[in-house]
Design a protein around this motif. Structure first.
Motif, PDB file in Angstrom:
ATOM      1  N   PHE A  84      50.567  33.222  48.999  1.00  0.00           N
ATOM      2  CA  PHE A  84      49.309  32.487  49.114  1.00  0.00           C
ATOM      3  C   PHE A  84      49.641  31.002  48.940  1.00  0.00           C
ATOM      4  O   PHE A  84      49.639  30.491  47.822  1.00  0.00           O
ATOM      5  CB  PHE A  84      48.297  32.946  48.054  1.00  0.00           C
ATOM      6  CG  PHE A  84      47.626  34.252  48.351  1.00  0.00           C
ATOM      7  CD1 PHE A  84      46.355  34.288  48.904  1.00  0.00           C
ATOM      8  CD2 PHE A  84      48.271  35.455  48.088  1.00  0.00           C
ATOM      9  CE1 PHE A  84      45.727  35.505  49.178  1.00  0.00           C
ATOM     10  CE2 PHE A  84      47.649  36.671  48.363  1.00  0.00           C
ATOM     11  CZ  PHE A  84      46.380  36.692  48.911  1.00  0.00           C
ATOM     12  N   ALA A  86      48.886  27.380  48.674  1.00  0.00           N
ATOM     13  CA  ALA A  86      47.637  26.673  48.379  1.00  0.00           C
ATOM     14  C   ALA A  86      47.252  25.665  49.458  1.00  0.00           C
ATOM     15  O   ALA A  86      46.088  25.560  49.847  1.00  0.00           O
ATOM     16  CB  ALA A  86      47.760  25.980  47.022  1.00  0.00           C
ATOM     17  N   MET A 113      51.827  33.044  44.332  1.00  0.00           N
ATOM     18  CA  MET A 113      51.121  31.777  44.477  1.00  0.00           C
ATOM     19  C   MET A 113      52.122  30.633  44.532  1.00  0.00           C
ATOM     20  O   MET A 113      53.005  30.540  43.683  1.00  0.00           O
ATOM     21  CB  MET A 113      50.204  31.552  43.271  1.00  0.00           C
ATOM     22  CG  MET A 113      48.744  31.668  43.581  1.00  0.00           C
ATOM     23  SD  MET A 113      48.242  33.356  43.882  1.00  0.00           S
ATOM     24  CE  MET A 113      48.597  34.123  42.348  1.00  0.00           C
ATOM     25  N   SER A 128      49.371  25.885  43.156  1.00  0.00           N
ATOM     26  CA  SER A 128      49.160  27.290  42.820  1.00  0.00           C
ATOM     27  C   SER A 128      48.232  27.433  41.622  1.00  0.00           C
ATOM     28  O   SER A 128      47.498  28.418  41.505  1.00  0.00           O
ATOM     29  CB  SER A 128      50.499  27.960  42.522  1.00  0.00           C
ATOM     30  OG  SER A 128      51.160  27.321  41.444  1.00  0.00           O
ATOM     31  N   LEU A 131      44.689  27.817  42.632  1.00  0.00           N
ATOM     32  CA  LEU A 131      44.390  29.168  43.124  1.00  0.00           C
ATOM     33  C   LEU A 131      44.133  30.114  41.963  1.00  0.00           C
ATOM     34  O   LEU A 131      43.186  30.904  41.980  1.00  0.00           O
ATOM     35  CB  LEU A 131      45.550  29.695  43.968  1.00  0.00           C
ATOM     36  CG  LEU A 131      45.909  28.942  45.245  1.00  0.00           C
ATOM     37  CD1 LEU A 131      47.070  29.639  45.952  1.00  0.00           C
ATOM     38  CD2 LEU A 131      44.710  28.830  46.181  1.00  0.00           C
ATOM     39  N   LEU A 132      44.988  30.029  40.942  1.00  0.00           N
ATOM     40  CA  LEU A 132      44.826  30.889  39.773  1.00  0.00           C
ATOM     41  C   LEU A 132      43.514  30.611  39.052  1.00  0.00           C
ATOM     42  O   LEU A 132      42.843  31.530  38.576  1.00  0.00           O
ATOM     43  CB  LEU A 132      46.008  30.686  38.816  1.00  0.00           C
ATOM     44  CG  LEU A 132      47.367  31.211  39.298  1.00  0.00           C
ATOM     45  CD1 LEU A 132      48.485  30.687  38.400  1.00  0.00           C
ATOM     46  CD2 LEU A 132      47.387  32.725  39.334  1.00  0.00           C
ATOM     47  N   LEU A 145      50.938  38.889  39.517  1.00  0.00           N
ATOM     48  CA  LEU A 145      50.794  37.534  40.054  1.00  0.00           C
ATOM     49  C   LEU A 145      52.089  36.779  39.785  1.00  0.00           C
ATOM     50  O   LEU A 145      52.466  36.576  38.625  1.00  0.00           O
ATOM     51  CB  LEU A 145      49.618  36.810  39.396  1.00  0.00           C
ATOM     52  CG  LEU A 145      48.222  37.419  39.592  1.00  0.00           C
ATOM     53  CD1 LEU A 145      47.190  36.645  38.787  1.00  0.00           C
ATOM     54  CD2 LEU A 145      47.841  37.443  41.072  1.00  0.00           C
ATOM     55  N   VAL A 147      54.532  33.305  40.446  1.00  0.00           N
ATOM     56  CA  VAL A 147      54.465  31.877  40.754  1.00  0.00           C
ATOM     57  C   VAL A 147      55.888  31.386  41.011  1.00  0.00           C
ATOM     58  O   VAL A 147      56.864  32.040  40.643  1.00  0.00           O
ATOM     59  CB  VAL A 147      53.804  31.082  39.611  1.00  0.00           C
ATOM     60  CG1 VAL A 147      52.314  31.378  39.541  1.00  0.00           C
ATOM     61  CG2 VAL A 147      54.468  31.381  38.274  1.00  0.00           C
TER      62      VAL A 147
END
Length: 310
Positions: A84, A86, A113, A128, A131-132, A145, A147
């Motif tokens: 994902f 950002a 992320m 990221s 997003l979190l 999840l 990172v």
């Protein structure tokens, strides 16, 4: 006749499995893109059952292609972790739509992320952490999840070459990990020099960041290919390892293999069981099949492809 037999033996791959490397490679993960995944007829012929497969989301790749790749991999029995990025996500509604599609069509429960290698954000997000902070992943019940981690820094985040902003972001992510129900980990950029990787990982722990580290490792590839990717990704100290190899005429034309760096990391892990690198994450820069074959030859029983497992 003897000459023919010699040639046959020379082409056969016979690798004595190092038990420390075998243990270190257990539960490795690998990264694909929709276009590279299309070249693989059946991932069960290459990867162990249950291998986590990350799907890189490059700018310009339609979300439909990402979801279709995720569904195909999930149908073949592999847990999928799509990227994902950002900076290519326009807004919170787009993020919610992506999550819903991945879950509804491909049963995705995991996400990586990252900021994404785009200079100018497409919309509301540029990190990221943003997003979190939406809370959408927790709300959707994501179980894992991940990172990004940068063993050699990141010039996009710290243009001055320091680790200041990267370190501050990791501290934030550490605190976030303590308030989410999902399991968090660092998936790192690739590096080639074991000693600098070990020093970086130990430094994180000393700074209070105890997230498990999934260390990025470049799979077998032509040396020229790796140098090109290393320069593009801003890999620093490790680039010197490749450049030194390139100066050795006897090795220049030989494909690079990650044997040396993984042997050194595996030995360190065996001697220090609480070392915070827990998994290997492969970037198959020389091709998925080439990378998987190397893992099969060096990973022992646990690296056997799903179709060969009982």
């Amino acid at each position: 006749m003897a000459l023919l037999n010699f040639k046959k033996r020379a082409t056969e791959t016979e690798v004595t499995v190092n038990p420390e490397v075998e243990a270190f490679l257990q539960d490795y993960s690998i990264e694909v893109m929709p276009r590279t995944a299309q070249k693989v007829e059946d991932f069960r012929e290459l990867l162990p059952a249950g291998t986590r497969v990350y799907i890189a989301h490059i700018e310009g790749t339609p979300i439909e292609d990402m979801v279709a790749t995720a569904k195909r991999l999930n149908d073949e029995g592999f847990p999928v972790m799509p990227h994902f990025p950002a900076r290519i996500i326009k807004d919170e509604a787009t993020l919610a739509d992506w999550i819903a599609r991945y879950q509804g069509e491909a049963d995705v429960k995991q996400a990586l992320m990252l900021a994404g290698g785009v200079a100018k954000p497409h919309g509301a997000f540029d990190s990221s952490m943003q997003l979190l902070e939406t809370g959408l992943f927790d709300k959707a019940g994501f179980t894992n999840l991940h990172v990004a981690g940068h063993p050699e820094g990141n010039k996009d985040i710290d243009p001055d070459g320091s680790m200041k902003n990267v370190s501050e972001a990791l501290q934030w992510k550490q605190k976030f990990s303590e308030r989410t129900d999902a399991k968090m980990a660092l998936a790192t950029q690739f590096a080639f020099e074991a000693k600098s990787i070990i020093a970086w990982a130990n430094g994180l722990k000393e700074a209070g960041v105890d997230l498990p580290i999934h260390i990025g490792i470049a799979g077998p590839a032509k040396l020229q290919t790796l140098i090109k990717f290393a320069i593009a990704c801003g890999v620093g100290p490790s680039l010197k390892v490749l450049q030194k190899r390139a100066m050795d005429v006897t090795k220049l034309m030989l494909p690079y293999e990650p044997t040396d760096v993984l042997t050194e990391l595996a030995a360190h892990k065996a001697a220090n069981p609480d070392f915070n690198i827990t998994n290997v994450h492969f970037f198959p820069l020389g091709g998925i099949k080439t990378n998987a074959t190397w893992a099969i030859n060096n990973g022992g029983e646990s690296a056997r492809p799903a179709q060969q497992q009982g």
